[in-house]
Design a protein around this motif. Sequence first.
Motif, PDB file in Angstrom:
ATOM      1  N   ARG A 103     -18.485 159.256  31.652  1.00  0.00           N
ATOM      2  CA  ARG A 103     -17.910 159.058  30.319  1.00  0.00           C
ATOM      3  C   ARG A 103     -16.419 158.798  30.481  1.00  0.00           C
ATOM      4  O   ARG A 103     -15.719 159.562  31.134  1.00  0.00           O
ATOM      5  CB  ARG A 103     -18.163 160.273  29.454  1.00  0.00           C
ATOM      6  N   GLN A 104     -15.955 157.696  29.894  1.00  0.00           N
ATOM      7  CA  GLN A 104     -14.543 157.333  29.891  1.00  0.00           C
ATOM      8  C   GLN A 104     -14.156 157.070  28.452  1.00  0.00           C
ATOM      9  O   GLN A 104     -14.411 155.983  27.929  1.00  0.00           O
ATOM     10  CB  GLN A 104     -14.306 156.084  30.738  1.00  0.00           C
ATOM     11  N   GLY A 105     -13.556 158.070  27.801  1.00  0.00           N
ATOM     12  CA  GLY A 105     -13.267 157.935  26.383  1.00  0.00           C
ATOM     13  C   GLY A 105     -14.564 157.816  25.611  1.00  0.00           C
ATOM     14  O   GLY A 105     -15.477 158.623  25.780  1.00  0.00           O
ATOM     15  N   ARG A 106     -14.681 156.784  24.789  1.00  0.00           N
ATOM     16  CA  ARG A 106     -15.913 156.563  24.021  1.00  0.00           C
ATOM     17  C   ARG A 106     -16.971 155.802  24.813  1.00  0.00           C
ATOM     18  O   ARG A 106     -18.109 155.699  24.388  1.00  0.00           O
ATOM     19  CB  ARG A 106     -15.580 155.792  22.736  1.00  0.00           C
ATOM     20  N   GLU A 148     -10.556 150.472  24.617  1.00  0.00           N
ATOM     21  CA  GLU A 148     -10.924 151.356  23.512  1.00  0.00           C
ATOM     22  C   GLU A 148     -10.077 150.981  22.301  1.00  0.00           C
ATOM     23  O   GLU A 148      -8.891 151.238  22.284  1.00  0.00           O
ATOM     24  CB  GLU A 148     -10.663 152.808  23.892  1.00  0.00           C
ATOM     25  N   THR A 149     -10.686 150.314  21.356  1.00  0.00           N
ATOM     26  CA  THR A 149     -10.004 149.962  20.123  1.00  0.00           C
ATOM     27  C   THR A 149     -10.921 150.269  18.966  1.00  0.00           C
ATOM     28  O   THR A 149     -12.100 150.596  19.148  1.00  0.00           O
ATOM     29  CB  THR A 149      -9.655 148.451  20.075  1.00  0.00           C
ATOM     30  N   SER A 171     -13.979 148.188  19.228  1.00  0.00           N
ATOM     31  CA  SER A 171     -14.990 148.366  20.272  1.00  0.00           C
ATOM     32  C   SER A 171     -16.347 148.548  19.607  1.00  0.00           C
ATOM     33  O   SER A 171     -16.442 149.156  18.546  1.00  0.00           O
ATOM     34  CB  SER A 171     -14.672 149.597  21.127  1.00  0.00           C
ATOM     35  N   THR A 212     -12.549 148.393  30.457  1.00  0.00           N
ATOM     36  CA  THR A 212     -13.071 148.756  29.143  1.00  0.00           C
ATOM     37  C   THR A 212     -11.915 149.061  28.212  1.00  0.00           C
ATOM     38  O   THR A 212     -11.052 149.867  28.544  1.00  0.00           O
ATOM     39  CB  THR A 212     -13.991 149.983  29.248  1.00  0.00           C
ATOM     40  N   ALA A 230      -5.144 148.596  29.881  1.00  0.00           N
ATOM     41  CA  ALA A 230      -6.118 149.656  30.155  1.00  0.00           C
ATOM     42  C   ALA A 230      -6.280 149.836  31.648  1.00  0.00           C
ATOM     43  O   ALA A 230      -6.187 148.875  32.409  1.00  0.00           O
ATOM     44  CB  ALA A 230      -7.465 149.323  29.522  1.00  0.00           C
TER      45      ALA A 230
END
Length: 162
Positions: free
Chosen positions: A12-15, A157-158, A161, A155, A151
């Motif tokens: 898991r990397q952020g969302r 994250e906005t 996304s 990937t 980033a």
Amino acid sequence: MDAFNTGREVVRQGRAMTVKVRTSGMDVKPMAFFMTPEGLKIDWESWAGWSEMPWEEFLSSRPVSGKLFRVWLSPVDYYNFAFSDDLKWQSYLFESPDGEHSVYGYVERGSVLDNRLRPSPDVNMTPLTVMLSFPENATSRNQVLVGKIVAEGWTLETDESP
């Protein structure tokens, strides 16, 4: 696709959730997913190594405004032309995701950006998403300025996304 989740783990990397997959060409690479109201969606832009413009166009048009690129970063010592002063500049090699194109990227030595870009000594290549541009009146087709790190990894994250 030859095999899914070859590492037998979900990172898991952020969302985003990432697994390793093996392609029919036997390449092992990460595939990122986002949970959406419609279920899991593959982050196509990171999977495809999408950049704001094609590498060929970037190299031929030499834009002076920053363009987003997913790259493999490697440390390198190359100083020439507008970037010949190795006391002022730190050089890095940026390679396209498909390995077909590469440029030397420069930042001011010792700057915050230089410190963020510099990989640990045991790392040969690092995936990054960065903004690249050519200096005004560029004399070289393969030397660019690094504007910022968008980033760590490919990937993004906005709010947009999936």
